[in-house]
Design a protein around this motif. Structure first.
Motif, short mmCIF file in Angstrom:
data_model
loop_
_atom_site.label_atom_id
_atom_site.label_comp_id
_atom_site.label_asym_id
_atom_site.label_seq_id
_atom_site.Cartn_x
_atom_site.Cartn_y
_atom_site.Cartn_z
N LYS A 4 70.27 -2.13 33.09
CA LYS A 4 69.55 -3.36 33.43
C LYS A 4 69.98 -3.83 34.81
O LYS A 4 71.17 -3.88 35.13
CB LYS A 4 69.90 -4.42 32.38
N LYS A 5 69.01 -4.18 35.65
CA LYS A 5 69.32 -4.65 37.01
C LYS A 5 69.49 -6.16 36.97
O LYS A 5 68.54 -6.90 36.71
CB LYS A 5 68.23 -4.23 37.99
N TYR A 8 69.99 -8.44 42.89
CA TYR A 8 69.05 -7.96 43.92
C TYR A 8 69.59 -8.33 45.30
O TYR A 8 69.98 -9.48 45.54
CB TYR A 8 67.67 -8.59 43.72
N GLU A 12 65.67 -6.27 48.82
CA GLU A 12 65.11 -5.66 47.60
C GLU A 12 64.03 -6.53 46.95
O GLU A 12 63.82 -6.47 45.74
CB GLU A 12 66.24 -5.38 46.59
N GLN A 15 61.41 -4.60 44.98
CA GLN A 15 61.86 -4.17 43.65
C GLN A 15 61.71 -5.30 42.63
O GLN A 15 61.29 -5.07 41.49
CB GLN A 15 63.33 -3.73 43.70
N TYR A 19 59.28 -5.33 39.32
CA TYR A 19 59.85 -5.57 37.99
C TYR A 19 59.06 -6.64 37.23
O TYR A 19 58.84 -6.52 36.01
CB TYR A 19 61.32 -5.98 38.12
N GLN A 76 77.73 -4.68 39.25
CA GLN A 76 76.61 -4.75 40.20
C GLN A 76 76.88 -5.79 41.28
O GLN A 76 76.52 -5.59 42.46
CB GLN A 76 75.32 -5.09 39.47
#
Length: 480
Positions: A4-5, A8, A12, A15, A19, A76
């Motif tokens: 799971k992101k 950001y 980005e 992206q 999403y 992350q």
């Protein structure tokens, strides 16, 4: 399975759009208004410091998971920090070339001053020496450090503001200083030690020296502030759902307190009280942003910046014109000038009075920025109701002056007239308004976000300090 992101980077945005399916409203829901608009400013080529955003989904997962970071989020965040180091050419925690960052909230719907911010994260007893050596400005380095200890102590560790403000004000009084800018490097070194002693006394442990620990604790504090009393009070008043969550923005620090060629400010591209098509705002030289928005220092009008820093002011006027055309709405911006170089730290649609909302909508339609249909939709029933609020007539003011009943003037954050019993405390103002059904005027030296319940209960608010773009003034305008 793809992880799971949760985070950001500044570059980005595409992206994030992919999403959520491409809708800008959904991007704001994921990255918060501040994060989404910072990324959009970067995309259209405006000067924005390198940053990353931890999503609102992470905040909701943090709350649902018993106030624990969701799996993978912290890793992350640290990976994104490395990318910010590369983009800035600095290293977090490196005494020879330290990266400092701010940790800022940012929900989908703007909530000025209702959640937490921490500046100058990454400073400690070693990196402060590096900053002093790199800049050749010891005063700036220790001013930034005392701000971190003060803000971190208050926001992250939950120490009462007064625990820092009392020794700070006492020290200035003892030295005969009127302004914060009168403090020397040696004074600020002494205050850093005093503030560290406050932390030790109040919490029983030392101020955290490890930059990564500072960042982790600040991220937790901003997530936690989403469910703080003042944020919940504000959401109830504005019908904002608790389920939105707040994003966390980690932004490379740029400094308005580096000297008299540096400064910071807040401005609206049109007057938020009247709607006049003229830049309206406040700025301070040799200061950080919190000095302006918290209302703790008296500010100068934005147009004076043109006399002191003409090149930065010219660029600022060009950028804000571009932003208003891009968003097709009056913008509320925050900026910092570091040694003559302008950086944009925020843009959002500005809060405004009912009268301003009507004028801006009509003017923008006449200018061809929006359609007449869009102009009509921009004025809410609540704003129409606010137009019926009492006003002082010009004739009445003239008579009062003539008869000696005109006692004082000040900066009007919002037009309108109010009558009521004066109270000097937000809790008391709320109590008397609710229990005794009194009309209440709340009087404070300056309002803090924690006073929002008193502001909501009051018919009028009077402060002795702060400017027309402080968070208190923004919130007062919004609630009519």
């Amino acid at each position: 399975m793809v992880d799971k992101k949760w985070v950001y980077l500044f570059n980005e945005l595409e992206q994030a759009e992919a999403y959520v399916g491409g809708k800008w409203d959904s991007v704001r829901g994921l990255l918060g208004g501040k994060g989404a608009n910072l990324a959009e400013m970067y995309r259209i080529g405006l000067p924005v410091p390198p940053f990353f955003t931890v999503t609102t989904e992470a905040c909701n997962a943090y709350t649902a998971g018993g106030f624990q970071f969701p799996a993978g989020m912290w890793d992350q965040e640290l990976a994104a920090l490395k990318k910010v180091e590369e983009a800035s050419g600095k290293k977090f925690g490196d005494p020879s070339n330290p990266l400092l960052v701010s940790c800022r909230s940012g929900a989908k719907e703007s909530m000025p001053g209702m959640m937490d911010t921490v500046l100058n994260i990454g400073l400690n007893d070693e990196t402060v020496k590096g900053i002093a050596k790199l800049t050749g400005n010891e005063r700036f380095a220790y001013d930034s450090y005392r701000r971190l200890v003060m803000m971190f102590g208050s926001v992250v560790l939950g120490i009462a503001d007064e625990a820092f403000e009392h020794p700070f004000d006492s020290y200035k009084e003892k030295k005969g200083y009127k302004a914060d800018t009168d403090l020397t490097a040696d004074d600020l070194k002494q205050l850093v030690e005093t503030f560290k002693q406050v932390v030790k006394k109040e919490k029983g442990f030392d101020f955290p020296q490890e930059p990564v620990e500072q960042l982790k604790l600040a991220t937790q504090a901003v997530f936690g502030s989403w469910m703080g009393k003042r944020a919940i009070d504000y959401r109830r008043a504005e019908s904002i759902p608790d389920t939105l969550g707040t994003a966390v923005n980690i932004v490379t620090m740029v400094f308005g307190n580096m000297g008299w060629d540096s400064g910071t400010g807040v401005a609206f591209t049109r007057n938020p009280a009247t709607g006049e098509n003229k830049m309206y705002g406040d700025y301070l030289l040799n200061a950080q942003g919190e000095d302006v928005v918290a209302g703790i220092r008296n500010t100068d009008p934005i147009e004076k910046m043109g006399e002191k820093l003409p090149e930065a002011y010219q660029q600022f006027m060009e950028i804000t014109a571009k932003l208003e055309k891009h968003y097709k709405n009056m913008q509320d911006v925050e900026f910092t000038i570091e040694r003559g170089r302008l950086w944009m730290l925020q843009t959002r649609n500005g809060k405004r009075t009912a009268a301003a909302a009507i004028k801006i909508a009509v003017d923008m339609a006449n200018e061809g920025l929006i359609s007449k249909e869009e102009a009509l939709m921009r004025v809410t029933p609540k704003q129409v109701d606010a137009m019926l609020h009492p006003q002082f007539s010009e004739d009445g003011k003239k008579v009062a002056k003539k008869e000696g009943r005109f006692y004082a003037t000040g900066v009007n954050a919002s037009p309108g007239a109010a009558v009521g019993q004066v109270y000097f405390d937000a809790d008391k103002a709320e109590q008397m308004a609710k229990e005794e059904k009194q009309a209440v005027i709340m009087v404070r030296p300056f309002t803090k976000p924690d006073d929002v319940h008193g502001m909501l209960a009051a018919k009028g608010i009077l402060t002795s300090e702060g400017g027309a773009t402080s968070h208190a003034a923004v919130v007062a305008r919004q609630f009519g």
